[in-house]
Motif scaffolding. Structure first.
Motif, short mmCIF file in Angstrom:
data_model
loop_
_atom_site.label_atom_id
_atom_site.label_comp_id
_atom_site.label_asym_id
_atom_site.label_seq_id
_atom_site.Cartn_x
_atom_site.Cartn_y
_atom_site.Cartn_z
N LEU A 281 13.71 -5.66 -12.29
CA LEU A 281 14.89 -6.56 -11.51
C LEU A 281 14.80 -6.70 -10.03
O LEU A 281 15.04 -7.41 -9.15
N MET A 282 14.13 -5.28 -9.44
CA MET A 282 14.36 -4.89 -8.05
C MET A 282 12.92 -5.22 -7.43
O MET A 282 12.88 -5.24 -6.24
N THR A 283 11.87 -5.23 -8.20
CA THR A 283 10.55 -4.94 -7.63
C THR A 283 10.04 -6.60 -7.78
O THR A 283 9.91 -7.43 -8.35
N LEU A 284 9.29 -6.79 -6.32
CA LEU A 284 8.72 -8.01 -6.12
C LEU A 284 7.17 -7.29 -6.24
O LEU A 284 6.59 -6.64 -5.50
N GLU A 285 6.44 -8.12 -7.20
CA GLU A 285 5.03 -7.70 -7.31
C GLU A 285 4.08 -8.73 -6.46
O GLU A 285 4.62 -9.69 -5.90
N ALA A 286 2.79 -8.30 -6.82
CA ALA A 286 1.84 -8.94 -5.55
C ALA A 286 1.62 -10.37 -6.11
O ALA A 286 1.71 -11.28 -5.31
N SER A 287 1.94 -10.61 -7.35
CA SER A 287 1.70 -11.98 -7.93
C SER A 287 2.71 -12.94 -7.27
O SER A 287 2.59 -14.19 -7.18
N ASP A 288 3.91 -12.38 -6.97
CA ASP A 288 4.98 -13.20 -6.59
C ASP A 288 4.64 -13.66 -5.13
O ASP A 288 5.13 -14.78 -4.61
N ILE A 289 3.99 -12.79 -4.37
CA ILE A 289 3.67 -13.32 -2.96
C ILE A 289 2.52 -14.24 -2.87
O ILE A 289 2.12 -15.01 -2.20
N LEU A 290 1.14 -13.82 -3.82
CA LEU A 290 -0.01 -14.44 -3.70
C LEU A 290 0.16 -15.77 -4.22
O LEU A 290 -0.83 -16.52 -4.00
N ALA A 291 1.22 -15.99 -4.92
CA ALA A 291 1.20 -17.53 -5.43
C ALA A 291 1.66 -18.53 -4.16
O ALA A 291 1.80 -19.59 -4.50
N SER A 292 1.69 -17.70 -2.96
CA SER A 292 2.15 -18.73 -1.87
C SER A 292 1.28 -19.59 -1.54
O SER A 292 -0.11 -19.15 -1.61
N ARG A 293 1.62 -20.71 -0.79
CA ARG A 293 0.45 -21.73 -0.32
C ARG A 293 -0.27 -21.33 0.65
O ARG A 293 -1.45 -21.69 0.94
N GLN B 124 19.10 -6.19 0.35
CA GLN B 124 19.44 -7.09 -0.91
C GLN B 124 19.12 -6.19 -2.18
O GLN B 124 18.90 -6.93 -3.09
N HIS B 125 18.70 -4.99 -2.10
CA HIS B 125 18.21 -4.27 -3.18
C HIS B 125 16.89 -4.74 -4.03
O HIS B 125 17.17 -4.69 -5.09
N TYR B 126 16.05 -4.88 -3.08
CA TYR B 126 14.60 -5.24 -3.71
C TYR B 126 13.76 -4.34 -2.96
O TYR B 126 13.98 -3.73 -2.09
N HIS B 127 12.69 -4.05 -3.84
CA HIS B 127 11.65 -3.35 -3.07
C HIS B 127 10.12 -3.98 -3.63
O HIS B 127 10.02 -4.72 -4.60
N PHE B 128 9.09 -3.63 -2.66
CA PHE B 128 7.79 -4.19 -3.02
C PHE B 128 7.19 -3.09 -4.01
O PHE B 128 7.41 -2.12 -3.77
N SER B 129 6.28 -3.74 -4.83
CA SER B 129 5.39 -2.59 -5.71
C SER B 129 4.40 -2.26 -4.72
O SER B 129 4.11 -3.10 -3.55
N ALA B 130 3.45 -1.36 -4.97
CA ALA B 130 2.30 -1.17 -3.99
C ALA B 130 1.46 -2.19 -3.67
O ALA B 130 1.17 -2.40 -2.59
N ALA B 131 1.14 -2.86 -4.47
CA ALA B 131 0.22 -4.00 -4.60
C ALA B 131 0.81 -4.93 -3.94
O ALA B 131 0.22 -5.74 -2.95
N GLY B 132 2.32 -5.23 -4.09
CA GLY B 132 2.87 -6.42 -3.33
C GLY B 132 3.10 -6.03 -1.82
O GLY B 132 3.20 -7.17 -1.01
N ASP B 133 3.20 -4.59 -1.75
CA ASP B 133 3.21 -4.42 -0.37
C ASP B 133 2.20 -4.82 0.36
O ASP B 133 2.09 -5.45 1.66
N LYS B 134 0.79 -4.42 -0.15
CA LYS B 134 -0.31 -4.78 0.57
C LYS B 134 -0.60 -6.55 0.57
O LYS B 134 -1.13 -6.90 1.76
N ALA B 135 -0.16 -7.03 -0.50
CA ALA B 135 -0.15 -8.53 -0.49
C ALA B 135 0.55 -8.93 0.65
O ALA B 135 0.41 -10.12 1.30
N PHE B 136 1.92 -8.50 0.80
CA PHE B 136 2.73 -9.06 1.76
C PHE B 136 2.20 -9.03 3.31
O PHE B 136 2.27 -9.93 4.00
N ARG B 137 1.60 -7.76 3.45
CA ARG B 137 0.88 -7.53 4.88
C ARG B 137 -0.21 -8.63 4.99
O ARG B 137 -0.30 -9.02 6.11
N ASP B 138 -1.08 -8.91 3.83
CA ASP B 138 -1.83 -9.97 4.04
C ASP B 138 -1.28 -11.41 4.39
O ASP B 138 -1.81 -12.11 5.30
N TYR B 139 -0.28 -11.55 3.83
CA TYR B 139 0.60 -12.65 3.76
C TYR B 139 0.79 -12.89 5.46
O TYR B 139 0.70 -13.99 5.87
N ILE B 140 1.64 -11.84 5.83
CA ILE B 140 1.85 -12.11 7.17
C ILE B 140 0.90 -12.26 8.24
O ILE B 140 0.99 -13.06 8.88
#
Lengths: 144, 305
Positions: B283-295, B224-240
């Protein structure tokens, strides 16, 4: 009927040819499917040429993509009515056509007694001719 | 299927398995499977084995050796979101390339499509579906719903009966793939021994590890032409890792939902920072804050998919 020895009923396509094999029927169904026509199976035990509306064996098969399903219905019908005439018809739903585009017999009774010529005295010395199937002397369901 | 060649064969007639393999083009499909499906080691091995068996069978047939039409019906078991449907689509492609089915189509149905609502409704309904699927693959999702042991007047049994009959008689025309959760499918087979014996291939889909889920997330974002920022990547792992311990975790499906929500938050974040100049990368980057806001990160609150 000079070319049609053995009283074989000749209606629809391929009726002067030897009976179609399953592989040949499959090929015909495949052709109909490639044109987007819906096939259905019909049967009757009244071979009169003016008998155009035969009994339907199940609903017409719309939306099928493979001939195997239709051949399966043909074989089911043969099992149920081994001694009837069975035909496969293809219907074109194209606007302006909306009619049967193919019709061929896929099963016939073992013995086809054929037709007799009936003469009727008319006014004066006029004679009316018609044909009469020997098979239809008996009631429906007991003809063949 | 190609007709038998009428050449006299001796025991040492050469066999070119390699050429046959190349001709069937399945290597490309297997590679694609490797590339696009993360993990699922046992599944890939089974598919490779099945493909090899079918290929060898085909060569044997060419040499005039006995090769009874192999039973190709399969059963995929695994938790939700482990890729059963995706693999079924690929399987159809492989079987088509090898010439065992005529179309690479999958007709996907559930109980509702097979079982009728009143007496005499089930048989025509099931047959209709089977006829539509002929020449391809019939994929029955949540197949265990077909049989309801608690209700002996349920019409599901009738549907199974017809299914079995067609599976046996029209083996050349139809491949049936059943899918469902492992334990429920086991119960289903226990109460329908006829079904179990007619299915040759039972393939179990394992759950994904956190690493695999992250890899899947990256693959999805890439598409979908997106990617994680470095912090976002870490946050997503944590999320998973957090999400996996919660109820209703559905593997890859949960990942996709999480990404969809992250994209929503990213869009919102960009919208709010409207005055600053945005770059293509923003427009392509998902930041850590986008993921950390999850419930999921909120203590004591349950996330719902």
């Amino acid at each position: 009927m000079m070319t049609n020895l053995g009283n074989r009923v000749t209606q629809g396509q391929f009726s002067f040819l030897p009976d179609l094999t399953d592989a040949q029927i499959t090929a015909q169904i495949k052709y109909a499917l490639s044109k987007g026509w819906a096939s259905s199976v019909e049967y009757t035990d009244d071979p009169h040429p003016r008998n155009t509306y035969w009994e339907m064996f199940g609903n017409p098969m719309f939306d099928l993509k493979d001939p195997a399903g239709i051949l399966m219905e043909v074989n089911n019908c043969r099992k149920t009515f081994p001694n009837h005439y069975i035909r496969v018809i293809a219907f074109s739903s194209v606007r302006g056509v909306e009619s049967v585009t193919m019709s061929y017999i896929v099963n016939r009774p073992k013995k086809e007694p054929g037709f007799g010529l009936v003469r009727q005295e008319g006014e004066g010395r006029m004679i009316r001719y018609t044909i009469h199937s020997y098979a239809t002397d008996k009631p429906e369901g007991e003809r063949y | 299927m190609s007709p038998n060649e009428s050449v006299t064969m001796t025991d040492d007639t050469g066999v070119d398995l390699e050429a046959e393999f190349q001709a069937s083009n399945i290597q490309e499909l297997l590679d694609q499977l490797d590339r696009e499906l993360i993990g699922l080691k046992p599944v890939k091995t089974r598919i490779r084995e099945t493909a090899a068996l079918l290929l060898v069978d085909r060569v044997r047939k060419k040499l005039g050796l006995a090769s009874g039409a192999p039973s190709l019906h399969m059963c995929f078991t695994g938790n939700p979101g482990t890729g059963k449907t995706t693999v079924a689509l690929r399987m159809a492609e492989i079987l088509h390339r090898l010439g065992y089915i005529r179309r690479p189509d999958v007709v996907s149905v559930t109980r509702d499509d097979l079982v009728g609502q009143y007496i005499g409704h089930t048989a025509p309904k099931t047959k209709e579906v089977l006829k539509k699927a002929m020449g391809g693959v019939l994929f029955i999702d949540e197949a265990y719903y077909l049989y309801k042991p608690e209700n002996e007047r349920d019409y599901g049994a009738e549907s199974i009966e017809i299914l079995l009959q067609i599976m046996e008689n029209n083996r050349d025309d139809l491949v049936v793939i059943l899918a469902g959760y492992k334990n429920k499918m086991d119960q289903f087979f226990q109460s329908n021994p006829g079904m179990s014996s007619r299915i040759a291939h039972h393939i179990d889909f394992p759950d994904y590890s956190p690493d695999e889920l992250c890899a899947i997330a990256k693959l999805m974002l890439d598409a979908q032409h997106y990617h994680f920022s470095a912090a976002g990547d870490k946050a997503f792992r944590d999320y998973i890792v957090r999400r996996m311990s919660m109820p209703h975790f559905a593997n890859a499906r949960s990942v996709r939902n999480a990404l969809d929500r992250a994209r929503l938050r990213q869009a919102n974040r960009l919208f709010e920072s409207m005055q600053t100049k945005l770059t293509r990368d923003d427009l392509m980057t998902l930041e850590a804050s986008d993921i950390l806001a999850s419930r999921v990160f909120a203590q004591g609150e349950k996330d719902i998919d």
